[in-house]
Write a protein that holds these residues in place. Structure first.
Motif, PDB file in Angstrom:
ATOM      1  N   HIS A 158       0.841  -1.187   0.000  1.00 45.76           N
ATOM      2  CA  HIS A 158       0.000   0.000   0.000  1.00 45.76           C
ATOM      3  C   HIS A 158       0.885   1.249   0.000  1.00 45.76           C
ATOM      4  O   HIS A 158       1.951   1.265   0.619  1.00 45.76           O
ATOM      5  N   TRP A 159       0.426   2.291  -0.676  1.00 42.83           N
ATOM      6  CA  TRP A 159       1.258   3.493  -0.810  1.00 42.83           C
ATOM      7  C   TRP A 159       1.647   4.093   0.541  1.00 42.83           C
ATOM      8  O   TRP A 159       2.730   4.673   0.678  1.00 42.83           O
ATOM      9  N   SER A 160       0.776   3.953   1.553  1.00 40.34           N
ATOM     10  CA  SER A 160       1.056   4.542   2.863  1.00 40.34           C
ATOM     11  C   SER A 160       2.246   3.880   3.545  1.00 40.34           C
ATOM     12  O   SER A 160       2.844   4.463   4.456  1.00 40.34           O
ATOM     13  N   PRO A 165       3.526   5.112 -10.153  1.00 43.72           N
ATOM     14  CA  PRO A 165       4.006   5.121  -8.769  1.00 43.72           C
ATOM     15  C   PRO A 165       2.899   4.808  -7.773  1.00 43.72           C
ATOM     16  O   PRO A 165       1.720   5.041  -8.053  1.00 43.72           O
ATOM     17  N   PRO A 166       3.261   4.303  -6.590  1.00 40.83           N
ATOM     18  CA  PRO A 166       2.275   4.169  -5.524  1.00 40.83           C
ATOM     19  C   PRO A 166       2.027   5.525  -4.877  1.00 40.83           C
ATOM     20  O   PRO A 166       2.937   6.148  -4.340  1.00 40.83           O
ATOM     21  N   THR A 189      -1.493   0.981  -4.651  1.00 46.25           N
ATOM     22  CA  THR A 189      -0.410   0.086  -4.246  1.00 46.25           C
ATOM     23  C   THR A 189       0.751   0.196  -5.231  1.00 46.25           C
ATOM     24  O   THR A 189       0.632   0.800  -6.303  1.00 46.25           O
ATOM     25  N   SER A 190       1.854  -0.436  -4.855  1.00 45.89           N
ATOM     26  CA  SER A 190       3.031  -0.457  -5.733  1.00 45.89           C
ATOM     27  C   SER A 190       3.043  -1.677  -6.638  1.00 45.89           C
ATOM     28  O   SER A 190       4.033  -1.924  -7.336  1.00 45.89           O
ATOM     29  N   LEU A 203      11.737   5.382 -12.859  1.00 45.19           N
ATOM     30  CA  LEU A 203      11.143   4.142 -12.358  1.00 45.19           C
ATOM     31  C   LEU A 203      10.174   4.376 -11.211  1.00 45.19           C
ATOM     32  O   LEU A 203       9.593   3.426 -10.679  1.00 45.19           O
ATOM     33  N   ASN A 204      10.007   5.624 -10.794  1.00 43.05           N
ATOM     34  CA  ASN A 204       9.134   5.950  -9.669  1.00 43.05           C
ATOM     35  C   ASN A 204       9.438   5.077  -8.457  1.00 43.05           C
ATOM     36  O   ASN A 204       8.542   4.653  -7.718  1.00 43.05           O
TER      37      ASN A 204
END
Length: 338
Positions: free
Chosen positions: A6-8, A190-191, A198-199, A226-227
């Motif tokens: 998850h991005w967080s 990107p996430p 998500t990534s 590539l973020n």
């Protein structure tokens, strides 16, 4: 330390340099406390030291204290050279002259622009006199991509590996010596709360390319935004699977994002190379009005078998291979073979 995508959670892969600085400042402040009392002080102090050591271990390879992963080329220039420039131009940015001036000054053989739309394509058309070989993917969704080359591009392909609307470019390049190399140009999603929750799609795209280039019979370069940062679990696994090397290791961070905030910078734009290459030059170039700085790299392709003495990546272990396969399956990619 967890594998949640998850991005967080994944956002904390990025600011490790800043976290190290915060740790150092905190340790200085804690050491200034007069007559500390109670076990809390030692617990807090030791915890800070342990956390600092962990964070620094992640970024240590990109400091000058670490052993270099790619050797510097000391030979005189020859026909086995290739110079590359990667620039995320930021779609609404209109300062195209600043990029053109850098191209004129550094004369890269390969220019890759990211986030370039139809307007940027029209403005960069002046380059086609010197860069007759092109691959153009103008998009207005922040994932446009343009490749300009002085060297012949052989069988270039545009692929949408994981997500519709997020392209990548894959081609062979013939050097002036006649040698062929493969280049793969990427800009995965990107996430973040505004793009991908998500990534997973980003990670899958990197790992799919890593699995493909591992089987390449010719030297390989993977480049783009590539973020992701160089020290993340995904990028390190990408290196292990692909066998590609990072010229920044032992030389510096070469931060390319965010161009507007000096205190929030980390390396998002990358050039990974196979063991047949040596490094002549690597530079982060002046700002062009984008939120990314361009990056320039000049490489030398070694004579046959000269690479046998170069460092090599450790192969992934079973858990890492399983994790990579799981990531790719979860992303449900449209293309697995380039």
């Amino acid at each position: 330390m967890v594998k949640w995508d998850h991005w967080s959670v994944r956002m904390f892969d990025f600011p490790r340099i800043q976290i190290v600085v915060i740790h150092v400042i905190s340790l200085v402040l804690v050491s200034l406390i007069e007559d500390p009392e109670g076990p809390w002080y030692m617990f807090f102090f030791v915890s800070l030291l342990v956390s600092l050591a962990y964070q620094f271990s992640k970024i240590y390879p990109y400091t000058p204290f670490s052993r270099k992963e790619v050797r510097r080329c000391r030979e005189t220039a020859d026909q086995n050279e290739i110079a590359l420039m990667v620039s995320n131009v930021l779609t609404p940015n209109r300062q195209v002259e600043r990029l053109l001036q850098l191209v004129q000054r550094y004369q890269p053989d390969i220019l890759l622009t990211l986030e370039s739309d139809q307007w940027w394509q029209e403005q960069l058309s002046v380059l086609e006199i010197d860069y007759p070989y092109t691959v153009k993917v103008p998009l207005d969704n922040l994932y446009g991509m343009h490749l300009y080359s002085k060297l012949p591009l052989l069988e270039p392909k545009v692929r949408y590996l994981v997500e519709e609307g997020i392209p990548s470019i894959h081609t062979s390049v013939r050097l002036r010596s006649g040698e062929r190399i493969a280049i793969h140009c990427l800009h995965p999603e990107p996430p973040s709360p505004t793009e991908s929750e998500t990534s997973t799609s980003r990670d899958a795209e990197l790992l799919i390319v890593g699995k493909n280039v591992q089987k390449s019979s010719i030297p390989v370069i993977v480049l783009g935004d590539l973020n992701d940062v160089a020290w993340s679990r995904t990028t390190k696994l990408f290196q292990k699977i692909s066998g590609l090397l990072d010229p920044r290791i032992g030389r510096g961070f070469f931060n390319t994002f965010h161009a507007d905030y000096w205190f929030l910078r980390w390396p998002l734009d990358h050039v990974f190379i196979s063991k047949e290459f040596q490094l002549r030059t690597i530079k982060v170039l002046p700002a062009i009005g984008s939120d990314h700085f361009p990056v320039f790299m000049h490489l030398h392709l070694n004579p046959p078998k000269a690479h046998l003495n170069n460092p090599q990546q450790d192969p992934p272990d079973r858990d890492e291979r399983d994790w990579a396969d799981e990531k790719i399956e979860r992303a449900d990619p449209k293309i697995r073979i380039l």
